[in-house]
Design a protein around this motif. Structure first.
Motif, mmCIF file in Angstrom:
data_model
loop_
_atom_site.group_PDB
_atom_site.id
_atom_site.type_symbol
_atom_site.label_atom_id
_atom_site.label_comp_id
_atom_site.label_asym_id
_atom_site.label_seq_id
_atom_site.Cartn_x
_atom_site.Cartn_y
_atom_site.Cartn_z
ATOM 1 N N LEU A 5 0.811 -1.207 0.000
ATOM 2 C CA LEU A 5 0.000 0.000 0.000
ATOM 3 C C LEU A 5 0.850 1.264 0.000
ATOM 4 O O LEU A 5 0.570 2.201 -0.748
ATOM 5 N N ASP A 6 1.903 1.316 0.812
ATOM 6 C CA ASP A 6 2.747 2.514 0.845
ATOM 7 C C ASP A 6 3.359 2.796 -0.523
ATOM 8 O O ASP A 6 3.407 3.939 -0.969
ATOM 9 N N TYR A 7 3.819 1.745 -1.184
ATOM 10 C CA TYR A 7 4.376 1.886 -2.541
ATOM 11 C C TYR A 7 3.306 2.406 -3.492
ATOM 12 O O TYR A 7 3.548 3.305 -4.296
ATOM 13 N N ARG A 8 2.116 1.847 -3.382
ATOM 14 C CA ARG A 8 1.006 2.249 -4.240
ATOM 15 C C ARG A 8 0.678 3.724 -4.053
ATOM 16 O O ARG A 8 0.481 4.466 -5.013
ATOM 17 N N ASP A 13 0.996 9.477 -6.086
ATOM 18 C CA ASP A 13 1.492 10.856 -6.017
ATOM 19 C C ASP A 13 2.357 11.187 -7.230
ATOM 20 O O ASP A 13 2.239 12.270 -7.804
ATOM 21 N N GLU A 14 3.228 10.264 -7.614
ATOM 22 C CA GLU A 14 4.086 10.468 -8.790
ATOM 23 C C GLU A 14 3.255 10.579 -10.057
ATOM 24 O O GLU A 14 3.509 11.448 -10.903
ATOM 25 N N LEU A 15 2.274 9.709 -10.220
ATOM 26 C CA LEU A 15 1.423 9.742 -11.406
ATOM 27 C C LEU A 15 0.662 11.060 -11.483
ATOM 28 O O LEU A 15 0.605 11.690 -12.546
ATOM 29 N N ARG A 16 0.090 11.496 -10.376
ATOM 30 C CA ARG A 16 -0.656 12.756 -10.367
ATOM 31 C C ARG A 16 0.264 13.917 -10.718
ATOM 32 O O ARG A 16 -0.085 14.780 -11.533
ATOM 33 N N GLY A 17 1.461 13.934 -10.161
ATOM 34 C CA GLY A 17 2.414 14.991 -10.476
ATOM 35 C C GLY A 17 2.774 15.006 -11.958
ATOM 36 O O GLY A 17 2.833 16.070 -12.579
ATOM 37 N N TYR A 18 3.004 13.825 -12.524
ATOM 38 C CA TYR A 18 3.328 13.728 -13.943
ATOM 39 C C TYR A 18 2.159 14.214 -14.800
ATOM 40 O O TYR A 18 2.352 14.961 -15.776
ATOM 41 N N MET A 19 0.951 13.799 -14.437
ATOM 42 C CA MET A 19 -0.222 14.218 -15.209
ATOM 43 C C MET A 19 -0.436 15.726 -15.127
ATOM 44 O O MET A 19 -0.794 16.359 -16.120
ATOM 45 N N LEU A 20 -0.188 16.311 -13.978
ATOM 46 C CA LEU A 20 -0.327 17.767 -13.844
ATOM 47 C C LEU A 20 0.712 18.501 -14.682
ATOM 48 O O LEU A 20 0.409 19.523 -15.307
ATOM 49 N N GLU A 21 1.938 17.987 -14.707
ATOM 50 C CA GLU A 21 2.974 18.599 -15.541
ATOM 51 C C GLU A 21 2.616 18.462 -17.021
ATOM 52 O O GLU A 21 2.749 19.414 -17.788
ATOM 53 N N LEU A 22 2.169 17.312 -17.441
ATOM 54 C CA LEU A 22 1.795 17.083 -18.825
ATOM 55 C C LEU A 22 0.600 17.950 -19.214
ATOM 56 O O LEU A 22 0.528 18.487 -20.320
ATOM 57 N N ASP A 23 -0.325 18.118 -18.264
ATOM 58 C CA ASP A 23 -1.529 18.914 -18.524
ATOM 59 C C ASP A 23 -1.196 20.388 -18.775
ATOM 60 O O ASP A 23 -1.969 21.091 -19.406
ATOM 61 N N LYS A 24 -0.056 20.841 -18.297
ATOM 62 C CA LYS A 24 0.372 22.215 -18.584
ATOM 63 C C LYS A 24 0.705 22.382 -20.065
ATOM 64 O O LYS A 24 0.616 23.477 -20.604
ATOM 65 N N LEU A 25 1.093 21.288 -20.716
ATOM 66 C CA LEU A 25 1.492 21.317 -22.117
ATOM 67 C C LEU A 25 0.358 20.986 -23.069
ATOM 68 O O LEU A 25 0.280 21.528 -24.171
ATOM 69 N N ALA A 53 -7.494 -4.549 -1.008
ATOM 70 C CA ALA A 53 -6.734 -3.827 -2.035
ATOM 71 C C ALA A 53 -7.669 -3.410 -3.157
ATOM 72 O O ALA A 53 -8.470 -4.200 -3.640
ATOM 73 N N GLY A 54 -7.579 -2.158 -3.548
ATOM 74 C CA GLY A 54 -8.427 -1.609 -4.588
ATOM 75 C C GLY A 54 -9.627 -0.855 -4.064
ATOM 76 O O GLY A 54 -10.290 -0.141 -4.804
ATOM 77 N N PHE A 55 -9.898 -0.977 -2.766
ATOM 78 C CA PHE A 55 -11.026 -0.260 -2.187
ATOM 79 C C PHE A 55 -10.714 0.206 -0.772
ATOM 80 O O PHE A 55 -11.590 0.348 0.065
ATOM 81 N N THR A 56 -9.439 0.468 -0.507
ATOM 82 C CA THR A 56 -9.078 1.005 0.802
ATOM 83 C C THR A 56 -9.380 2.501 0.831
ATOM 84 O O THR A 56 -9.383 3.168 -0.214
ATOM 85 N N PRO A 57 -9.618 3.056 1.999
ATOM 86 C CA PRO A 57 -9.831 4.501 2.084
ATOM 87 C C PRO A 57 -8.649 5.286 1.513
ATOM 88 O O PRO A 57 -8.838 6.335 0.887
ATOM 89 N N GLU A 58 -7.433 4.779 1.715
ATOM 90 C CA GLU A 58 -6.237 5.480 1.228
ATOM 91 C C GLU A 58 -6.193 5.530 -0.295
ATOM 92 O O GLU A 58 -5.918 6.583 -0.880
ATOM 93 N N GLU A 59 -6.467 4.412 -0.943
ATOM 94 C CA GLU A 59 -6.454 4.375 -2.411
ATOM 95 C C GLU A 59 -7.563 5.251 -2.982
ATOM 96 O O GLU A 59 -7.351 5.982 -3.960
ATOM 97 N N ARG A 60 -8.717 5.177 -2.394
ATOM 98 C CA ARG A 60 -9.845 5.979 -2.864
ATOM 99 C C ARG A 60 -9.574 7.473 -2.677
ATOM 100 O O ARG A 60 -9.949 8.290 -3.518
ATOM 101 N N ALA A 61 -8.904 7.837 -1.587
ATOM 102 C CA ALA A 61 -8.565 9.240 -1.356
ATOM 103 C C ALA A 61 -7.580 9.747 -2.409
ATOM 104 O O ALA A 61 -7.693 10.889 -2.879
ATOM 105 N N LYS A 62 -6.613 8.923 -2.795
ATOM 106 C CA LYS A 62 -5.661 9.328 -3.837
ATOM 107 C C LYS A 62 -6.369 9.510 -5.170
ATOM 108 O O LYS A 62 -6.064 10.430 -5.929
ATOM 109 N N PHE A 63 -7.329 8.630 -5.471
ATOM 110 C CA PHE A 63 -8.098 8.762 -6.710
ATOM 111 C C PHE A 63 -8.915 10.057 -6.676
ATOM 112 O O PHE A 63 -8.952 10.800 -7.664
ATOM 113 N N ALA A 64 -9.554 10.326 -5.555
ATOM 114 C CA ALA A 64 -10.333 11.565 -5.417
ATOM 115 C C ALA A 64 -9.434 12.788 -5.574
ATOM 116 O O ALA A 64 -9.822 13.774 -6.211
ATOM 117 N N LEU A 65 -8.225 12.724 -5.028
ATOM 118 C CA LEU A 65 -7.286 13.836 -5.156
ATOM 119 C C LEU A 65 -6.893 14.060 -6.618
ATOM 120 O O LEU A 65 -6.776 15.204 -7.067
#
Length: 140
Positions: A5-8, A13-25, A53-65
């Motif tokens: 879970l910690d790795y996930r 966070d890395e994926l969201r950061g990459y998508m935000l950077e790409l979205d600037k372009l 796995a796949g429905f933890t509060p932590e994973e769902r919160a990252k998706f919502a973010l």
């Protein structure tokens, strides 16, 4: 299981950061198996799966973010209350025949092009895998 879970969460966070950077372009379209059912409506048995796995509060919160960061879940935008729409079923317990599934395959797009999405589909009649294809029709 949850031992990764910690790795996930760090990956999210890395994926969201990459998508935000790409979205600037340019607008972003992300398609794939994201291994998270975002909301209780996205799986047949949410109460019994809340800490799996796949429905933890932590994973769902990252998706919502991710969505709050400027992206849209195209299928749920078009069908906010549609139940029983799943893209993955376990091979066990006759899950697919009973439609006891999860919606974990997505088209996530930049919010700024969300109004251009015309149709979101889940092709649950396509066999050959424990997943089925998902589709997006969009005017760019």
């Amino acid at each position: 299981g949850l031992k990764r879970l910690d790795y996930r969460l760090a990956f999210e966070d890395e994926l969201r950061g990459y998508m935000l950077e790409l979205d600037k372009l340019k607008p972003v379209i992300l398609c794939g198996d994201l291994n998270v059912a975002a909301n209780p409506i996205d799986l047949k048995n949410p109460k019994s799966n809340v800490n799996n796995a796949g429905f933890t509060p932590e994973e769902r919160a990252k998706f919502a973010l991710l969505l709050e960061s400027g992206f849209a879940d195209t299928f749920r935008e078009m069908y906010p209350t549609l139940e029983g729409a799943y893209s993955w079923w376990s091979y066990r317990f006759n899950a697919r025949a009973n439609n006891a599934g999860w919606r974990i395959d997505y088209f996530i797009i930049s919010r700024r092009i969300a109004e251009r999405a015309e149709k979101a589909s889940i092709f649950s009649d396509v066999m050959g895998s424990d997943h089925c294809p998902v589709g997006l029709e969009i005017s760019l």
